[in-house]
Structure formats: structure tokens, C-alpha cells
Design a protein around this motif. Structure first.
Motif, PDB file in Angstrom:
ATOM      1  N   ALA A 114      53.401  45.897 102.936  1.00 26.02           N
ATOM      2  CA  ALA A 114      52.899  45.865 101.560  1.00 26.02           C
ATOM      3  C   ALA A 114      53.818  45.104 100.617  1.00 26.02           C
ATOM      4  O   ALA A 114      53.405  44.726  99.520  1.00 26.02           O
ATOM      5  N   ALA A 115      55.045  44.880 101.018  1.00 26.96           N
ATOM      6  CA  ALA A 115      56.062  44.359 100.090  1.00 26.96           C
ATOM      7  C   ALA A 115      55.844  42.887  99.765  1.00 26.96           C
ATOM      8  O   ALA A 115      55.690  42.057 100.657  1.00 26.96           O
ATOM      9  N   SER A 116      55.845  42.594  98.472  1.00 21.54           N
ATOM     10  CA  SER A 116      55.806  41.217  97.992  1.00 21.54           C
ATOM     11  C   SER A 116      56.132  41.234  96.508  1.00 21.54           C
ATOM     12  O   SER A 116      56.000  42.280  95.848  1.00 21.54           O
ATOM     13  N   PRO A 117      56.533  40.096  95.944  1.00 24.87           N
ATOM     14  CA  PRO A 117      56.785  40.061  94.491  1.00 24.87           C
ATOM     15  C   PRO A 117      55.571  40.486  93.682  1.00 24.87           C
ATOM     16  O   PRO A 117      55.695  41.257  92.720  1.00 24.87           O
ATOM     17  N   ASP A 118      54.401  39.986  94.044  1.00 22.58           N
ATOM     18  CA  ASP A 118      53.200  40.335  93.291  1.00 22.58           C
ATOM     19  C   ASP A 118      52.871  41.819  93.416  1.00 22.58           C
ATOM     20  O   ASP A 118      52.463  42.461  92.436  1.00 22.58           O
ATOM     21  N   ALA A 119      53.043  42.373  94.618  1.00 26.24           N
ATOM     22  CA  ALA A 119      52.739  43.787  94.817  1.00 26.24           C
ATOM     23  C   ALA A 119      53.663  44.671  93.996  1.00 26.24           C
ATOM     24  O   ALA A 119      53.221  45.649  93.379  1.00 26.24           O
ATOM     25  N   ILE A 120      54.937  44.343  93.972  1.00 25.90           N
ATOM     26  CA  ILE A 120      55.896  45.130  93.192  1.00 25.90           C
ATOM     27  C   ILE A 120      55.527  45.104  91.718  1.00 25.90           C
ATOM     28  O   ILE A 120      55.490  46.143  91.046  1.00 25.90           O
ATOM     29  N   ALA A 121      55.245  43.924  91.190  1.00 22.11           N
ATOM     30  CA  ALA A 121      54.897  43.809  89.773  1.00 22.11           C
ATOM     31  C   ALA A 121      53.586  44.518  89.468  1.00 22.11           C
ATOM     32  O   ALA A 121      53.448  45.191  88.436  1.00 22.11           O
ATOM     33  N   GLN A 122      52.599  44.388  90.359  1.00 18.97           N
ATOM     34  CA  GLN A 122      51.294  45.017  90.134  1.00 18.97           C
ATOM     35  C   GLN A 122      51.405  46.533  90.084  1.00 18.97           C
ATOM     36  O   GLN A 122      50.867  47.179  89.166  1.00 18.97           O
ATOM     37  N   VAL A 123      52.090  47.110  91.051  1.00 18.82           N
ATOM     38  CA  VAL A 123      52.199  48.567  91.098  1.00 18.82           C
ATOM     39  C   VAL A 123      53.022  49.086  89.924  1.00 18.82           C
ATOM     40  O   VAL A 123      52.670  50.103  89.308  1.00 18.82           O
ATOM     41  N   ALA A 124      54.102  48.390  89.579  1.00 15.03           N
ATOM     42  CA  ALA A 124      54.921  48.828  88.448  1.00 15.03           C
ATOM     43  C   ALA A 124      54.124  48.822  87.151  1.00 15.03           C
ATOM     44  O   ALA A 124      54.173  49.775  86.359  1.00 15.03           O
ATOM     45  N   ALA A 125      53.376  47.742  86.920  1.00 14.38           N
ATOM     46  CA  ALA A 125      52.604  47.637  85.684  1.00 14.38           C
ATOM     47  C   ALA A 125      51.509  48.696  85.629  1.00 14.38           C
ATOM     48  O   ALA A 125      51.265  49.304  84.572  1.00 14.38           O
ATOM     49  N   ARG A 126      50.849  48.945  86.751  1.00  8.90           N
ATOM     50  CA  ARG A 126      49.787  49.956  86.762  1.00  8.90           C
ATOM     51  C   ARG A 126      50.365  51.355  86.613  1.00  8.90           C
ATOM     52  O   ARG A 126      49.776  52.211  85.926  1.00  8.90           O
ATOM     53  N   ALA A 127      51.512  51.611  87.234  1.00  4.79           N
ATOM     54  CA  ALA A 127      52.160  52.910  87.078  1.00  4.79           C
ATOM     55  C   ALA A 127      52.476  53.177  85.616  1.00  4.79           C
ATOM     56  O   ALA A 127      52.278  54.297  85.116  1.00  4.79           O
TER      57      ALA A 127
END
Length: 282
Positions: free
Chosen positions: A13-26
Motif C-alpha cells: 500500500a505504501a506510496s507518496p500519494d497513499a500517505i498523503a491521501q490517508v493523512a488528509a482524509r484522516a
């Protein structure tokens, strides 16, 4: 109960986009914080954790840039694998750059093979952690600072910038020295792989120590789990939530099992409905 989510920092699951997406949604749904793990090297025959893991503090910096206010946490930094002055500077820099959002989960580590690969003594990791925590708090408050310990010594050293706020240190560990360390110097304790009954005993013992030595201390009991409503019965999660709350747990970090960002986000959103945590509003 407050709820944090582990970022997709590891595995498929790890990627720059995934990290940013989950952080922003959290942040958007009001979770308390986002969290990362820490391992520097991975022996090939060691089955845990996932060997594909972004650097924890760079990951939190990336998440901080994608958000404005959500808390950031390490679960946990393997403190003795770093020089304490180096770690103090990195953590203080992250806290300043994020506007004072950092909580440091701190532990001594468990993999002797990792310490060996780094050329470090596995058996002194507890004593070095004790000195490191003293040093970090010292240089975060004083400049210049001096320290004379058994493992680390320095005179008139500046470590700047200092943090934007007093960084809470939540001590992790699965043995009595870790529980004692949390009670003696921690701002919290973070447990892992403990059933509610065992976690309740740990909470009770730490509270008893705090009552004797630091009765005015502000202290948080946190627990890291693998709650994932896409792979678990929601009723089981609710039951575990109730039992951990009864045990004295005030904060939970959940790490979904998903392998892509959208599924990770969906598990996080479902978990909010299941757990019904205290949410942070703008």
C-alpha cells in the motif's frame, strides 16, 4: 477514546500519494493523529515487519505537508539505534515544521539482528535509551547544553531549532523495564499485542507508580491494534473497544491490513463508524 490511524508507510500500500491521501482524509474526518513505524534494516530471514518501509520521520514530514492540524506520532522510534543528538534535532525539526504536532512513541527495540547489522550493542539498549531520553529533553529545553553520562557525553552543545511545543514521549515496551521507564519518565505508555486484561494490569501498575513518584503528571495510555472492519466482525471490534476502555486505554492506533490507498481509506472511514471515537473538529 481517541483514535489514530497508521499511515500506509509499509508494504504494497505504501506510496507518496497513499500517505498523503490517508493523512488528509484522516484529518478531514476528525481523527486524533496519524502514525508511523520505525525499522532501519531488515534481516532477510526475519518475517516481521514488512521490509518495505519508508523512513518514519520523512513520512511524517510528507504527511504534515498534506495536512494542517492532525497530530503526528511514531509507534515507536527505536531510540537506541540513533545518536540522541541526531534524533533530538530530527524530532525538533519535524515538530517545528509541522507547527507543534508531534508525539514520540519511544522504545528500545527487539531484534538483535538489526542491532548487529548496525554495529550496536543489543544488551545496552535499555541504558542507552534512558540516557537518550534525558538528552533529548535536555537539549530541547536548554541551549547550549552539557551532559555527562556513561554512554554519551558532551559539553556546551547547541541543538537547534528546539521544538515548537513540549513533545510528549509515550514509552512503548512489553516487559517490566518498559513499564517502569514509562512510569518514571514518560508522558504516556503505548502497548502492543496485549489482551485487555493484561493491558488493564499494566495500566493499574503504572498508575500506582505514578501516584507515588509523579502524582501531578499528565499521562496517556495508548494501545496499538490491527482493527480493520473490512477483515473483522464489527461486533468484535466494539467488544474489544469496550474492554480496552474498561482497562484504562484512552487512545488507540489502528493499522489496517489493506494493500492500496482507497481500501486503506475505506477501512479508516468504517472504523470511525464502528468505534465512535472522540473526533477533532476544526
Amino acid at each position: 477514546m481517541r483514535l489514530g490511524i497508521h499511515l500506509p508507510q509499509y508494504g504494497r500500500a505504501a506510496s507518496p500519494d497513499a500517505i498523503a491521501q490517508v493523512a488528509a482524509r484522516a484529518e478531514g474526518i476528525g481523527l486524533a493523529d496519524v502514525w508511523v513505524s520505525d525499522h532501519l534494516v531488515y534481516p532477510a530471514d526475519q518475517g516481521y515487519p514488512a521490509s518495505y518501509l519508508f523512513d518514519p520521520l520523512l513520512t511524517l514530514g510528507w504527511a504534515a505537508a498534506a495536512t494542517e492540524r492532525i497530530g503526528l506520532g511514531t509507534s515507536v522510534m527505536v531510540v537506541p539505534q540513533y545518536h540522541p543528538l541526531h534524533l533530538a534535532n530530527s524530532l525538533a525539526s519535524l515538530d517545528q515544521l509541522s507547527g507543534g504536532r508531534l508525539t514520540v512513541g519511544a522504545g528500545v527495540g527487539w531484534s538483535a539482528a538489526e542491532f548487529s547489522a548496525l554495529g550496536q550493542d543489543f544488551h545496552t539498549r535499555g541504558a542507552r535509551t534512558d540516557e537518550a531520553l534525558e538528552i533529548m529533553r535536555l537539549v530541547w529545553a536548554e541551549s547550549p547544553a552539557s551532559y555527562q553520562g556513561y554512554h554519551y557525553q558532551f559539553e556546551d552543545i547547541k541543538v537547534l531549532p528546539q521544538p515548537a511545543h513540549p513533545i510528549p514521549i509515550w514509552v512503548g515496551g512489553s516487559s517490566q523495564p518498559g513499564y517502569d521507564r514509562a512510569a518514571a519518565v514518560g508522558d504516556g505508555y503505548q502497548g502492543l499485542s496485549k489482551p485487555p486484561e493484561e493491558m488493564g494490569k499494566i495500566v493499574s501498575d503504572i498508575r500506582a507508580q505514578l501516584a507515588k513518584s509523579r502524582p501531578e503528571a499528565e499521562f496517556t495510555f495508548s494501545y496499538r491494534t490491527g482493527w480493520d472492519p473490512q477483515g473483522m466482525d464489527p461486533a468484535q471490534i466494539r467488544d474489544e473497544r469496550d474492554r480496552y476502555v474498561e482497562a484504562g486505554v484512552e487512545h488507540v492506533v489502528s493499522a489496517p491490513w489493506r494493500t492500496d490507498a482507497d481500501a486503506w481509506t475505506r477501512s479508516m472511514e468504517m472504523l470511525v463508524d464502528v468505534v465512535e471515537p472522540e473526533l477533532v473538529t476544526p
